[in-house]
Every structure is written in C-alpha cells, then in structure tokens.
Design a protein around this motif. Structure first.
Motif, PDB file in Angstrom:
ATOM      1  N   ILE A  12       0.840  -1.203   0.000  1.00  0.00           N
ATOM      2  CA  ILE A  12       0.000   0.000   0.000  1.00  0.00           C
ATOM      3  C   ILE A  12       0.872   1.250   0.000  1.00  0.00           C
ATOM      4  O   ILE A  12       0.621   2.212  -0.737  1.00  0.00           O
ATOM      5  N   ILE A  13       1.932   1.229   0.818  1.00  0.00           N
ATOM      6  CA  ILE A  13       2.856   2.370   0.870  1.00  0.00           C
ATOM      7  C   ILE A  13       3.515   2.581  -0.488  1.00  0.00           C
ATOM      8  O   ILE A  13       3.633   3.711  -0.975  1.00  0.00           O
ATOM      9  N   SER A  14       3.947   1.488  -1.121  1.00  0.00           N
ATOM     10  CA  SER A  14       4.620   1.573  -2.419  1.00  0.00           C
ATOM     11  C   SER A  14       3.697   2.143  -3.489  1.00  0.00           C
ATOM     12  O   SER A  14       4.095   3.017  -4.277  1.00  0.00           O
ATOM     13  N   ILE A  15       2.461   1.659  -3.541  1.00  0.00           N
ATOM     14  CA  ILE A  15       1.503   2.123  -4.554  1.00  0.00           C
ATOM     15  C   ILE A  15       1.149   3.599  -4.336  1.00  0.00           C
ATOM     16  O   ILE A  15       1.127   4.395  -5.283  1.00  0.00           O
ATOM     17  N   ILE A  16       0.891   3.962  -3.092  1.00  0.00           N
ATOM     18  CA  ILE A  16       0.567   5.367  -2.782  1.00  0.00           C
ATOM     19  C   ILE A  16       1.754   6.270  -3.115  1.00  0.00           C
ATOM     20  O   ILE A  16       1.585   7.368  -3.672  1.00  0.00           O
ATOM     21  N   ALA A  17       2.974   5.813  -2.784  1.00  0.00           N
ATOM     22  CA  ALA A  17       4.176   6.605  -3.067  1.00  0.00           C
ATOM     23  C   ALA A  17       4.330   6.836  -4.565  1.00  0.00           C
ATOM     24  O   ALA A  17       4.648   7.951  -5.006  1.00  0.00           O
ATOM     25  N   SER A  18       4.095   5.797  -5.371  1.00  0.00           N
ATOM     26  CA  SER A  18       4.240   5.938  -6.825  1.00  0.00           C
ATOM     27  C   SER A  18       3.204   6.904  -7.395  1.00  0.00           C
ATOM     28  O   SER A  18       3.512   7.694  -8.296  1.00  0.00           O
ATOM     29  N   ILE A  19       1.982   6.864  -6.856  1.00  0.00           N
ATOM     30  CA  ILE A  19       0.935   7.791  -7.312  1.00  0.00           C
ATOM     31  C   ILE A  19       1.288   9.222  -6.914  1.00  0.00           C
ATOM     32  O   ILE A  19       1.148  10.158  -7.716  1.00  0.00           O
ATOM     33  N   LEU A  20       1.754   9.403  -5.678  1.00  0.00           N
ATOM     34  CA  LEU A  20       2.118  10.742  -5.203  1.00  0.00           C
ATOM     35  C   LEU A  20       3.265  11.333  -6.014  1.00  0.00           C
ATOM     36  O   LEU A  20       3.283  12.549  -6.276  1.00  0.00           O
ATOM     37  N   ILE A  21       4.217  10.501  -6.406  1.00  0.00           N
ATOM     38  CA  ILE A  21       5.336  10.980  -7.220  1.00  0.00           C
ATOM     39  C   ILE A  21       4.825  11.575  -8.527  1.00  0.00           C
ATOM     40  O   ILE A  21       5.240  12.663  -8.941  1.00  0.00           O
ATOM     41  N   VAL A  22       3.897  10.872  -9.184  1.00  0.00           N
ATOM     42  CA  VAL A  22       3.323  11.362 -10.444  1.00  0.00           C
ATOM     43  C   VAL A  22       2.565  12.664 -10.218  1.00  0.00           C
ATOM     44  O   VAL A  22       2.749  13.647 -10.955  1.00  0.00           O
ATOM     45  N   VAL A  23       1.717  12.701  -9.205  1.00  0.00           N
ATOM     46  CA  VAL A  23       0.885  13.885  -8.936  1.00  0.00           C
ATOM     47  C   VAL A  23       1.755  15.095  -8.586  1.00  0.00           C
ATOM     48  O   VAL A  23       1.591  16.189  -9.149  1.00  0.00           O
ATOM     49  N   ILE A  24       2.700  14.917  -7.680  1.00  0.00           N
ATOM     50  CA  ILE A  24       3.525  16.036  -7.203  1.00  0.00           C
ATOM     51  C   ILE A  24       4.398  16.599  -8.319  1.00  0.00           C
ATOM     52  O   ILE A  24       4.461  17.825  -8.519  1.00  0.00           O
ATOM     53  N   PHE A  25       5.068  15.731  -9.073  1.00  0.00           N
ATOM     54  CA  PHE A  25       5.953  16.217 -10.136  1.00  0.00           C
ATOM     55  C   PHE A  25       5.167  16.938 -11.227  1.00  0.00           C
ATOM     56  O   PHE A  25       5.643  17.938 -11.782  1.00  0.00           O
ATOM     57  N   ASN A  26       3.974  16.449 -11.546  1.00  0.00           N
ATOM     58  CA  ASN A  26       3.186  17.109 -12.589  1.00  0.00           C
ATOM     59  C   ASN A  26       2.602  18.429 -12.111  1.00  0.00           C
ATOM     60  O   ASN A  26       2.532  19.390 -12.887  1.00  0.00           O
ATOM     61  N   LEU A  27       2.193  18.488 -10.847  1.00  0.00           N
ATOM     62  CA  LEU A  27       1.689  19.753 -10.306  1.00  0.00           C
ATOM     63  C   LEU A  27       2.790  20.812 -10.264  1.00  0.00           C
ATOM     64  O   LEU A  27       2.544  21.999 -10.541  1.00  0.00           O
ATOM     65  N   LEU A  28       4.002  20.385  -9.934  1.00  0.00           N
ATOM     66  CA  LEU A  28       5.099  21.336  -9.778  1.00  0.00           C
ATOM     67  C   LEU A  28       5.759  21.737 -11.101  1.00  0.00           C
ATOM     68  O   LEU A  28       6.169  22.890 -11.274  1.00  0.00           O
ATOM     69  N   TYR A  30       4.884  20.307 -14.673  1.00  0.00           N
ATOM     70  CA  TYR A  30       4.334  20.016 -15.999  1.00  0.00           C
ATOM     71  C   TYR A  30       4.240  21.268 -16.869  1.00  0.00           C
ATOM     72  O   TYR A  30       4.676  21.280 -18.023  1.00  0.00           O
ATOM     73  N   ASP A  31       3.659  22.336 -16.339  1.00  0.00           N
ATOM     74  CA  ASP A  31       3.471  23.569 -17.126  1.00  0.00           C
ATOM     75  C   ASP A  31       4.790  24.267 -17.445  1.00  0.00           C
ATOM     76  O   ASP A  31       4.842  25.117 -18.345  1.00  0.00           O
ATOM     77  N   LYS A  32       5.846  23.927 -16.734  1.00  0.00           N
ATOM     78  CA  LYS A  32       7.143  24.571 -16.946  1.00  0.00           C
ATOM     79  C   LYS A  32       8.022  23.819 -17.945  1.00  0.00           C
ATOM     80  O   LYS A  32       9.091  24.300 -18.306  1.00  0.00           O
ATOM     81  N   MET A  33       7.565  22.649 -18.375  1.00  0.00           N
ATOM     82  CA  MET A  33       8.352  21.827 -19.284  1.00  0.00           C
ATOM     83  C   MET A  33       8.135  22.238 -20.744  1.00  0.00           C
ATOM     84  O   MET A  33       7.047  22.706 -21.104  1.00  0.00           O
ATOM     85  N   PRO A  34       9.148  22.051 -21.598  1.00  0.00           N
ATOM     86  CA  PRO A  34       8.982  22.328 -23.034  1.00  0.00           C
ATOM     87  C   PRO A  34       8.057  21.300 -23.669  1.00  0.00           C
ATOM     88  O   PRO A  34       7.702  20.289 -23.050  1.00  0.00           O
ATOM     89  N   ALA A  35       7.660  21.545 -24.905  1.00  0.00           N
ATOM     90  CA  ALA A  35       6.708  20.664 -25.589  1.00  0.00           C
ATOM     91  C   ALA A  35       7.246  19.250 -25.763  1.00  0.00           C
ATOM     92  O   ALA A  35       6.494  18.273 -25.728  1.00  0.00           O
TER      93      ALA A  35
END
Length: 213
Positions: A12-28, A30-35
């Motif tokens: 459960i910890i591993s799955i939640i951690a992997s989801i949080l990694i995706v969410v956090i990196f994209n929130l921080l 995604y909009d700043k990355m080139p096309a």
C-alpha cells in the motif's frame, strides 16, 4: 476454504508513493516543461529519442504506476511468499517508486536545460540496485514471483538455495562492474558481466539438477 487476498502494508505504501510521485511532479513542473522532452539516452549519455511532455510526464509514469501495482499484487498473492523475508519483499516493492523518482528528476532537469550526466547517474543507480539485490538474493525462499525462477530451482529447495547463493555473488560482481564501467567508460565492462551473470546461475542450476539436487 477460499484464500483471501489482502495487500500488505508495504505494498500500500509503495503504490501510494508511486501515485504521489506522479501527482507532485506534474503539479510542480508540468506547465514549466517544453513541448518535447528526452525519453532515451545512448551509452554516451546523449539523448537520442524525444516524446511529448504529456507522454514523458504522464503516460510513461502512469504505466509504471500500473506496473508497480501489478508487481505488488503478484508478490502478495504468491502463496509461497507468506513466510518470505520481509526486507526482501520491501526492497522489491520500493524499487519501482525509486526508479520513477530517478526518471522524473532526470526528465525535469533535462526540461530545464540542465546538463544531465545520464551515462553516470543510471549505471551507478543500476549498479547499486544489483548490489542490494545480490546481498539479499540468498535469503529469498522458493517462490513463483521473485528470484532466479528456473524449472530446476522451482523443483528443489536445495537447488534454489545453492543457485541463489551463487546468484547473489554474481549480482554483487555485476553491480560493481556496472559502476566501474562509468569510470572506465567501457560498454564491455557493462554488458559482459551482465550477460555472464545471467548465464552462470542458470548453468549451475541445471548442473545441480543433473546431480539429483
């Protein structure tokens, strides 16, 4: 009596951690990355393939989240893993979030135009992973999801034990050679031990089988 499936706490910890990694990196970021972002590098550390930022930041990592959930399910549903060494299970389940985190860091740094020494970072990471696995490989009990799963190892506890003891040594040597390849800048030092490390335990396992082990 039916077997009831239940995810372990570390899954459960591993799955939640992997989801949080995706969410956090994209929130921080995604909009700043080139096309377009690099998604593959050659042995010289040069980017040789690019994808859209949606594919690099969302699709690839989303696939890894699904792979991680599937890995956790397979490990926890294996009936022979009920008495497995807990640290081995935990390392197996946390390896995917660690890989995801590393990929995101490299991707974001490349997106910001920073110099990313992929030819150094990845081999060292992979080498350390092999060394860690090699240290705990001999502790893995016979099962259907982890370890050196061959017809001969799955047929005998003693064959499994001896093969994994040798396999652990091979994995540590592979890890050291992969790290050494960074400094020697040699693909041969990287690839040859990797190939031999896969072949030697398999041949040894079959040899033990021919001896009735």
């Amino acid at each position: 009596m039916k077997n009831k499936f239940k995810l372990r706490k570390d899954s459960i910890i591993s799955i939640i951690a992997s989801i949080l990694i995706v969410v956090i990196f994209n929130l921080l970021f995604y909009d700043k990355m080139p096309a377009e972002l690099p998604t593959h590098w050659n042995f010289q550390g040069q980017a040789d393939d690019y994808s859209s930022k949606f594919h690099a930041m969302v699709v690839i990592q989303g696939f890894l989240v699904l792979m991680n959930a599937f890995l956790c399910f397979m490990l926890d549903s294996d009936p022979k893993n009920k008495k497995q060494f807990n640290l081995v299970m935990t390392i197996s389940k946390l390896s995917m979030p660690a890989i995801m985190l590393l990929i995101y860091i490299i991707t974001v740094m490349a997106g910001f135009g920073r110099e990313v020494k992929v030819s150094t970072i990845l081999p060292i990471f992979i080498g350390l992973l092999f060394i860690a696995i090699g240290n705990y490989l001999p502790k893995i009990k016979r099962n259907y999801t982890m370890g050196i799963k061959l017809p001969w190892t799955l047929n005998s506890d003693e064959n499994w034990r001896r093969t994994h003891r040798l396999g652990g040594i091979c994995f540590v040597i592979i890890g050291l050679c992969i790290i050494l390849s960074v400094f020697l800048k040699s693909e041969i030092v990287f690839l040859v031990p990797l190939f031999l490390g896969a072949i030697i335990p398999a041949v040894y396992s079959y040899y033990l089988y021919t001896k009735g082990i």
